[in-house]
Design a protein around this motif. Structure first.
Motif, PDB file in Angstrom:
ATOM      1  N   ILE A  74      -5.785  11.302   2.534  1.00 45.74           N
ATOM      2  CA  ILE A  74      -5.893  11.111   3.990  1.00 45.74           C
ATOM      3  C   ILE A  74      -6.414   9.708   4.294  1.00 45.74           C
ATOM      4  CG2 ILE A  74      -7.219  11.808   6.043  1.00 45.74           C
ATOM      5  CD1 ILE A  74      -4.854  13.659   5.510  1.00 45.74           C
ATOM      6  N   PHE A  75      -7.393   9.259   3.536  1.00 46.12           N
ATOM      7  CA  PHE A  75      -7.915   7.905   3.719  1.00 46.12           C
ATOM      8  C   PHE A  75      -6.811   6.868   3.500  1.00 46.12           C
ATOM      9  CE2 PHE A  75      -9.563   3.981   1.897  1.00 46.12           C
ATOM     10  CZ  PHE A  75     -10.397   3.554   2.919  1.00 46.12           C
ATOM     11  N   LEU A  76      -6.078   7.010   2.398  1.00 45.29           N
ATOM     12  CA  LEU A  76      -5.031   6.036   2.068  1.00 45.29           C
ATOM     13  C   LEU A  76      -3.917   6.009   3.108  1.00 45.29           C
ATOM     14  CD1 LEU A  76      -4.726   6.666  -1.780  1.00 45.29           C
ATOM     15  CD2 LEU A  76      -5.785   4.687  -0.653  1.00 45.29           C
ATOM     16  N   ILE A  77      -3.441   7.180   3.522  1.00 42.82           N
ATOM     17  CA  ILE A  77      -2.341   7.216   4.485  1.00 42.82           C
ATOM     18  C   ILE A  77      -2.804   6.727   5.858  1.00 42.82           C
ATOM     19  CG2 ILE A  77      -2.539   9.630   5.240  1.00 42.82           C
ATOM     20  CD1 ILE A  77       0.714   7.678   4.497  1.00 42.82           C
ATOM     21  N   SER A  78      -4.045   6.987   6.205  1.00 43.93           N
ATOM     22  CA  SER A  78      -4.588   6.484   7.472  1.00 43.93           C
ATOM     23  C   SER A  78      -4.699   4.970   7.450  1.00 43.93           C
ATOM     24  CB  SER A  78      -5.951   7.113   7.762  1.00 43.93           C
ATOM     25  OG  SER A  78      -5.818   8.506   7.929  1.00 43.93           O
ATOM     26  N   GLU A  79      -5.089   4.424   6.306  1.00 46.49           N
ATOM     27  CA  GLU A  79      -5.171   2.971   6.156  1.00 46.49           C
ATOM     28  C   GLU A  79      -3.784   2.342   6.321  1.00 46.49           C
ATOM     29  OE1 GLU A  79      -6.924  -0.283   2.975  1.00 46.49           O
ATOM     30  OE2 GLU A  79      -6.134   1.594   2.191  1.00 46.49           O
ATOM     31  N   ILE A  80      -2.784   2.939   5.709  1.00 45.15           N
ATOM     32  CA  ILE A  80      -1.406   2.441   5.830  1.00 45.15           C
ATOM     33  C   ILE A  80      -0.961   2.479   7.290  1.00 45.15           C
ATOM     34  CG2 ILE A  80       1.004   2.934   5.243  1.00 45.15           C
ATOM     35  CD1 ILE A  80      -0.153   3.953   2.475  1.00 45.15           C
ATOM     36  N   SER A  81      -1.239   3.581   7.958  1.00 42.82           N
ATOM     37  CA  SER A  81      -0.867   3.731   9.367  1.00 42.82           C
ATOM     38  C   SER A  81      -1.523   2.661  10.230  1.00 42.82           C
ATOM     39  CB  SER A  81      -1.252   5.136   9.847  1.00 42.82           C
ATOM     40  OG  SER A  81      -0.789   5.353  11.142  1.00 42.82           O
ATOM     41  N   LYS A 103       0.834  -1.210   0.000  1.00 39.49           N
ATOM     42  CA  LYS A 103       0.000   0.000   0.000  1.00 39.49           C
ATOM     43  C   LYS A 103       0.871   1.263   0.000  1.00 39.49           C
ATOM     44  CE  LYS A 103      -4.177  -1.875   0.533  1.00 39.49           C
ATOM     45  NZ  LYS A 103      -5.314  -1.617  -0.348  1.00 39.49           N
ATOM     46  N   ALA A 104       1.967   1.238   0.750  1.00 40.35           N
ATOM     47  CA  ALA A 104       2.880   2.383   0.792  1.00 40.35           C
ATOM     48  C   ALA A 104       3.518   2.599  -0.581  1.00 40.35           C
ATOM     49  CB  ALA A 104       3.942   2.178   1.864  1.00 40.35           C
ATOM     50  N   ARG A 105       3.844   1.528  -1.248  1.00 36.88           N
ATOM     51  CA  ARG A 105       4.416   1.628  -2.602  1.00 36.88           C
ATOM     52  C   ARG A 105       3.422   2.306  -3.545  1.00 36.88           C
ATOM     53  NH1 ARG A 105       5.274  -3.350  -6.750  1.00 36.88           N
ATOM     54  NH2 ARG A 105       6.184  -2.136  -8.443  1.00 36.88           N
TER      55      ARG A 105
END
Length: 120
Positions: free
Chosen positions: A101-108, A15-17
């Protein structure tokens, strides 16, 4: 150590990639060309997430892996903060902001869950 054979199998790394690519595409846009410092900083923080997951995995101990996962999670927080600035400066639209924000929160959250798993 986790049951993964390579860091490429780890969902948070995958996901980070994907997130890195999106960040690079967005920061190549005309809005960011006037703010090279923010563009570079958000890119570095984003790349730090996947890089620290990979580096921690390659250390071959849960203790060191968890340490690097904490760094990756902190970088996700840094990116999230920078996204607010990019939005406030109108470098990204409301829809882009909400999606990022959704994507980075999911990664976190994935990283947090992985940390908890490895600490058991």
């Amino acid at each position: 150590m986790s049951s993964f054979k390579s860091f490429e199998e780890i969902l948070s790394w995958q996901k980070a990639r994907e997130f890195n690519k999106i960040i690079y595409e967005i920061t190549n846009g005309t809005s960011f060309t006037k703010d090279i410092d923010l563009s570079r900083q958000i890119r570095r923080a984003s790349v730090s997430i996947s890089s620290n997951i990979a580096e921690g995995f390659e250390r071959n101990t849960d203790k060191e892996f968890v340490h690097f996962l904490h760094i990756a999670k902190a970088s996700a927080g840094e990116v999230r903060s920078q996204l607010y600035l990019a939005y406030d400066l109108e470098y990204i639209s409301h829809n882009e902001f909400e999606n990022l924000i959704f994507l980075i929160s999911e990664i976190s959250k994935l990283i947090s869950g992985f940390i908890k798993y490895l600490q058991k």
